[in-house]
Enzyme design. Structure first.
Site, PDB file in Angstrom:
ATOM      1  N   TRP A 211      36.740 -12.979 -56.529  1.00  0.00           N
ATOM      2  CA  TRP A 211      36.032 -12.791 -57.588  1.00  0.00           C
ATOM      3  C   TRP A 211      35.124 -11.764 -57.622  1.00  0.00           C
ATOM      4  O   TRP A 211      34.865 -10.953 -58.578  1.00  0.00           O
ATOM      5  CB  TRP A 211      35.643 -14.272 -57.992  1.00  0.00           C
ATOM      6  CG  TRP A 211      36.977 -15.000 -58.660  1.00  0.00           C
ATOM      7  CD1 TRP A 211      37.448 -16.038 -57.784  1.00  0.00           C
ATOM      8  CD2 TRP A 211      38.006 -14.638 -59.748  1.00  0.00           C
ATOM      9  NE1 TRP A 211      38.751 -16.527 -58.508  1.00  0.00           N
ATOM     10  CE2 TRP A 211      38.972 -15.830 -59.488  1.00  0.00           C
ATOM     11  CE3 TRP A 211      37.963 -13.900 -60.610  1.00  0.00           C
ATOM     12  CZ2 TRP A 211      39.979 -15.905 -60.465  1.00  0.00           C
ATOM     13  CZ3 TRP A 211      39.168 -13.971 -61.439  1.00  0.00           C
ATOM     14  CH2 TRP A 211      40.240 -14.866 -61.282  1.00  0.00           C
TER      15      TRP A 211
ATOM     16  N   ASP B 258      27.784 -15.295 -60.509  1.00  0.00           N
ATOM     17  CA  ASP B 258      29.121 -15.795 -61.231  1.00  0.00           C
ATOM     18  C   ASP B 258      29.272 -17.293 -60.708  1.00  0.00           C
ATOM     19  O   ASP B 258      29.583 -17.434 -59.493  1.00  0.00           O
ATOM     20  CB  ASP B 258      30.144 -15.057 -60.758  1.00  0.00           C
ATOM     21  CG  ASP B 258      31.637 -15.658 -61.349  1.00  0.00           C
ATOM     22  OD1 ASP B 258      31.412 -16.709 -61.908  1.00  0.00           O
ATOM     23  OD2 ASP B 258      32.700 -14.803 -61.161  1.00  0.00           O
TER      24      ASP B 258
ATOM     25  N   LYS C  18      36.755 -24.774 -66.021  1.00  0.00           N
ATOM     26  CA  LYS C  18      36.540 -25.381 -64.559  1.00  0.00           C
ATOM     27  C   LYS C  18      35.834 -26.645 -64.510  1.00  0.00           C
ATOM     28  O   LYS C  18      36.528 -27.640 -64.687  1.00  0.00           O
ATOM     29  CB  LYS C  18      36.315 -24.301 -63.564  1.00  0.00           C
ATOM     30  CG  LYS C  18      37.357 -23.011 -63.388  1.00  0.00           C
ATOM     31  CD  LYS C  18      36.557 -22.001 -62.631  1.00  0.00           C
ATOM     32  CE  LYS C  18      37.597 -20.830 -62.912  1.00  0.00           C
ATOM     33  NZ  LYS C  18      38.810 -21.077 -62.772  1.00  0.00           N
TER      34      LYS C  18
HETATM   35  C1  PLP Z   1      34.569 -17.346 -59.989  1.00  0.00           C
HETATM   36  C2  PLP Z   1      35.497 -16.927 -61.009  1.00  0.00           C
HETATM   37  N1  PLP Z   1      34.907 -16.084 -61.698  1.00  0.00           N
HETATM   38  C3  PLP Z   1      35.403 -15.378 -62.598  1.00  0.00           C
HETATM   39  C4  PLP Z   1      36.805 -16.127 -63.037  1.00  0.00           C
HETATM   40  C5  PLP Z   1      37.771 -15.623 -64.151  1.00  0.00           C
HETATM   41  O1  PLP Z   1      37.577 -16.182 -65.296  1.00  0.00           O
HETATM   42  P1  PLP Z   1      38.383 -15.665 -66.615  1.00  0.00           P
HETATM   43  O2  PLP Z   1      39.815 -15.833 -66.516  1.00  0.00           O
HETATM   44  O3  PLP Z   1      37.682 -16.973 -67.544  1.00  0.00           O
HETATM   45  O4  PLP Z   1      38.153 -14.338 -67.030  1.00  0.00           O
HETATM   46  C6  PLP Z   1      37.396 -16.963 -62.342  1.00  0.00           C
HETATM   47  C7  PLP Z   1      38.710 -17.742 -62.623  1.00  0.00           C
HETATM   48  O5  PLP Z   1      39.179 -18.429 -62.189  1.00  0.00           O
HETATM   49  C8  PLP Z   1      36.749 -17.498 -61.339  1.00  0.00           C
HETATM   50  O6  PLP Z   1      36.991 -18.638 -60.633  1.00  0.00           O
END
Ligand code: PLP
Length: 365
Positions: free
Chosen positions: A102, A177, A201
């Site tokens: 991520w 994040d 989540k």
């Molecule tokens: C830590 C983290 N950041 C970003 C995301 C991306 O999120 P989205 O699919 O809502 O854009 C996720 C998705 O699993 C994630 O676990």
């Protein structure tokens, strides 16, 4: 209601049954208004009261200081990977700590908008199992912010403590994040400039992104930044510049109230430690299952684990589903298994998983 299966999905993920039951009961008529929440104007007094309560409850749960705005946005974590640099970088420098998929995605996306550079990484031959010590990070004086992902959902690596950039001699705002562990523990706001999280989540349905941003970081958006994604515009309109994801905000609000009834974030942290300790203990003690992440940075929320033979995964997952243990398949990029232990997962779910793991090992180990 009969016992529901235990759902270990990494997201969208399980929600507390109590919350779903309340939402079901209010589906056709919210508090005698004659309307379901999905059918309400976002500018009407009913929905405004729902949004205000949700914001106030979140502020209380996470002790968000008054100089931070709470924004209800859309686009998820990946959109924030663009929205943050458009708002904070002014097209100049930004530093990234890459500790898994991520933060890697955040780093790559930011390059479209600014001079993004790698400050540190834990990557060794594509594996992410440690955390680089903050003292080793290469932070540039001219950078506008430092980005990290405090819980890597795929690799199962978590910062158990956020770095203190000031103690490292850097005054840069830290962007975090925290999508996959928000509300599982407190946030030290003195170390954070901005925190964002997709809701799907540990909060509620997909479609809602929470952004908590310090007042002084507003008002610096690049001219290419869409108005609907300019934090200042969103803040000035109380997250109602455009139509917000109303139903997701409502469900998030019910989850916040559920969390307050459970004892808040301190109690969630206590439970998270209890659940994670049980599962990692079972993995480490088995001599069959394995998790490679260093003990000091193992995620309490997302536990990837492996077995010695690829051929065992299909029967493991099949047997798990038969016992009401759902969505344990590992992320496609790393394979294996993954159990996500968000707030809505009771200890009994982890106990059921551990007992199934023992049984499976006895048959196949
Ligand atoms: C830590 C983290 N950041 C970003 C995301 C991306 O999120 P989205 O699919 O809502 O854009 C996720 C998705 O699993 C994630 O676990």
């Amino acid at each position: 209601m009969k016992q529901r299966p235990y759902n270990f999905s990494a997201g969208p993920a399980a929600l507390p049954a109590e919350v779903l039951e309340q939402a079901a009961a209010e589906m056709l008529d919210w508090h005698g208004s004659g309307m379901g929440v999905m059918e309400m104007s976002h500018r009407g007094k009913e929905f405004i009261s729902i949004a205000h309560q949700a914001e106030a409850d979140l502020r209380r749960l996470l002790a968000v200081p008054p100089n931070f705005h709470i924004l209800f946005m859309q686009g998820g974590g990946l959109a924030e990977n663009a929205i943050v640099p458009m708002n904070l970088s002014a097209g100049a420098a930004a530093d990234f700590v890459v500790t898994g998929s991520w933060s890697q995605k955040s780093f790559k996306e930011a390059k479209k908008y600014c001079d993004a550079q790698l400050a540190a990484t834990n990557a060794v031959e594509g594996r992410h199992t440690t955390l680089p010590a903050p003292a080793s990070w290469k932070l540039r004086r001219e950078a506008r912010y430092v980005h990290l992902c405090s819980n890597e959902t795929i690799h199962g690596v978590e910062f158990h403590e956020l770095p203190d950039l000031q103690a490292l001699g850097s005054g840069l705002p830290l962007v975090v994040d925290c999508s996959s562990h928000i509300l599982s523990r407190a946030i030290d706001w003195s170390r954070v400039g901005l925190a964002f999280a997709g809701a799907q989540k540990n909060i509620g349905p997909a479609g809602l992104t929470l952004v908590m941003v310090r007042e002084d970081l507003l008002g610096h958006a690049m001219s290419v930044c869409p108005s609907a994604f300019d934090y200042k515009t969103v803040a000035e309109h109380g997250s109602m510049y455009n139509t917000p994801p109303t139903y997701s905000i409502y469900i998030a609000g019910l989850v916040f109230q559920w969390l307050l009834r459970q004892g808040g974030v301190a109690e969630m942290e206590r439970r998270a430690i209890e659940k994670a300790t049980l599962l990692y203990g079972a993995i480490d003690g088995s001599g069959f299952y394995s998790n490679q992440v260093d003990a000091g940075c193992r995620s309490r929320m997302n536990v990837p684990f492996f077995m010695p033979d690829e051929r065992l995964y299909a029967p493991f997952l099949e047997g798990a589903a038969e016992r009401g243990l759902l969505q344990l398949k590992g992320h496609k990029s790393v394979g294996g298994l993954r159990a996500s232990l968000y707030n809505a997962m009771p200890l009994q779910g982890v106990q059921a998983l551990v007992s199934y793991m023992t049984e499976f090992q006895a048959r196949h180990g």
